[in-house]
Design an enzyme around this catalytic site. Structure first.
Site, short mmCIF file in Angstrom:
data_model
loop_
_atom_site.label_atom_id
_atom_site.label_comp_id
_atom_site.label_asym_id
_atom_site.label_seq_id
_atom_site.Cartn_x
_atom_site.Cartn_y
_atom_site.Cartn_z
N SER A 45 0.81 -1.22 0.00
CA SER A 45 0.00 0.00 0.00
C SER A 45 0.84 1.27 0.00
O SER A 45 0.39 2.31 -0.51
CB SER A 45 -0.94 0.00 1.21
OG SER A 45 -0.23 -0.18 2.42
N HIS A 271 -1.01 6.19 6.24
CA HIS A 271 -0.48 5.92 4.90
C HIS A 271 -0.04 7.24 4.26
O HIS A 271 -0.44 8.31 4.70
CB HIS A 271 -1.53 5.23 4.03
CG HIS A 271 -1.59 3.76 4.22
ND1 HIS A 271 -2.27 3.18 5.26
CD2 HIS A 271 -1.02 2.72 3.53
CE1 HIS A 271 -2.14 1.87 5.20
NE2 HIS A 271 -1.37 1.57 4.16
#
Length: 289
Positions: A45, A271
Site C-alpha cells: 500500500s 499511509h
C-alpha cells in the site's frame, strides 16, 4: 445483363496478401510494444497509494495514479507497469493476491528481459502492519497496549518478525534479478510515521506516549533491514524515511506526508498522502539519476 469482370479473381489474392501483410505489421508492432523498455513498480500500500485519487484497477488494490511510481515515471522515459497492491506481502510477488474486486496477478508477471528499472516497497505487511496499527490505538495516553502485547517480558515480537522477513526480502530481490537481469533495482523504504523525538501527538495520533518511541524504533529497525538486504542483493536504497523527517503524521495537513489514524484528507489512515507520494517520487528520481 451483368457481365463478370475477369480481373476480379486476380485481385482477390492481391487483397488477401495486402491484408496479411498489414496484419503481420500490426502483430509485429504489438510484440515490439510488449518488449519495450519498461519500469516496473512493485510493492504494498505504501507503493500503491490507497484512496488517493484517482484509483486504478483492479480496484481491490486501492492503487492511485498519483502514487510515487506514476509521479516519477515520466522523468525516466520508460513505459510504466504498476502491479503494486495494498495488503501485498513478499509472497505476492510470485502468488496471486485475492483482493475484491480483483484479483491481482503475481507482481513478478510484470517483469521481463526489457525491464530497465524496478522500484520496490515491501515488508510492512509481512510483520503485520495493519494488525499492529489496530492493536496500538488507545483512548488513554498513559497506556502502552503496543509494548504490552508485542514486547512483554523483553521478548520483542516485532523485532523477531522483522528478522524473519529479511530472507524473504532477499529472495524477492534475487527473483527480480533473475527475471529482469538488465534492471536497476531500487528499494524504497517507509516514511516516518512519528516525529524523530518525543512522545507523539495524542489524540491526533491516538498512540500512548510510552508506545510512540517503541513503534518509532520498530519502523527504523524495519527500514534498516531493508537497507541491509538491498546492499546485500544488488539493489539501491531510496531513503524515503530520511526525506520525510519533519513531515510525520503529527504535523499539520499542509506539511505531513503520512496521514494520522484520524485522517483529514482522502488518504488511508497511517499511509502516505499525495504530498508524501510526491516526496517519494522526488527522492526516487534523484536516485535513478
Amino acid at each position: 445483363m451483368y457481365r463478370l469482370n475477369p480481373s476480379r479473381p486476380r485481385r482477390l489474392p492481391r487483397l488477401l496478401a495486402l491484408a496479411l501483410a498489414a496484419l503481420a505489421l500490426l502483430c509485429g508492432w504489438a510484440a515490439a510494444s510488449a518488449r519495450a523498455a519498461n519500469y516496473v513498480a512493485l510493492g504494498d500500500s505504501y507503493a500503491a497509494g490507497p484512496l488517493i485519487p484517482n484509483q486504478l484497477p483492479p480496484f481491490g488494490c486501492l492503487k492511485s495514479d498519483h502514487n510515487y511510481a506514476h509521479l516519477a515515471a515520466p522523468s525516466f522515459g520508460l513505459t510504466l507497469r504498476d502491479p503494486s497492491c495494498s495488503g501485498a506481502k513478499t509472497d505476492h510477488m510470485t502468488q496471486t493476491q485475492n483482493v475484491e474486486p480483483g484479483p491481482n496477478p503475481p507482481q513478478f508477471n510484470s517483469l521481463d528481459s526489457e525491464t530497465k528499472v524496478v522500484s520496490l516497497t515491501i515488508g510492512g505487511n509481512d510483520i503485520g502492519f495493519s494488525e499492529v496499527a489496530e492493536s496500538c490505538i488507545t483512548l488513554n495516553p498513559f497506556a502502552t497496549p503496543c509494548k504490552d502485547k508485542y514486547d512483554a517480558g523483553g521478548h520483542d515480537q516485532l523485532a523477531e518478525r522483522i528478522e524473519q522477513t529479511a530472507p524473504k526480502l532477499a529472495a524477492v530481490l534475487q527473483g527480480i534479478h533473475s527475471r529482469a537481469p538488465s534492471a536497476r533495482v531500487f528499494v524504497v523504504n517507509y516514511p516516518a510515521i512519528f516525529p524523530e523525538t518525543g512522545v507523539g501527538c495524542w489524540p491526533q495520533e491516538p498512540i500512548g506516549w510510552g508506545d510512540v518511541p517503541y513503534l518509532r524504533g520498530t519502523e527504523q529497525r524495519l527500514d534498516q533491514m531493508l537497507a541491509t538486504q538491498a546492499a546485500a542483493n544488488g539493489a539501491t536504497l531510496v531513503d524515503w524515511y530520511k526525506a520525510s523527517i519533519g513531515h510525520d503524521s503529527c504535523k499539520s495537513l499542509s506539511v505531513r506526508w503520512v496521514e494520522p489514524l484520524i485522517p483529514s484528507e482522502l488518504t488511508a489512515p497511517v499511509h502516505p498522502t499525495k504530498a508524501g507520494m510526491a516526496g517519494a517520487a522526488a527522492v526516487l528520481e534523484v536516485a535513478i539519476g
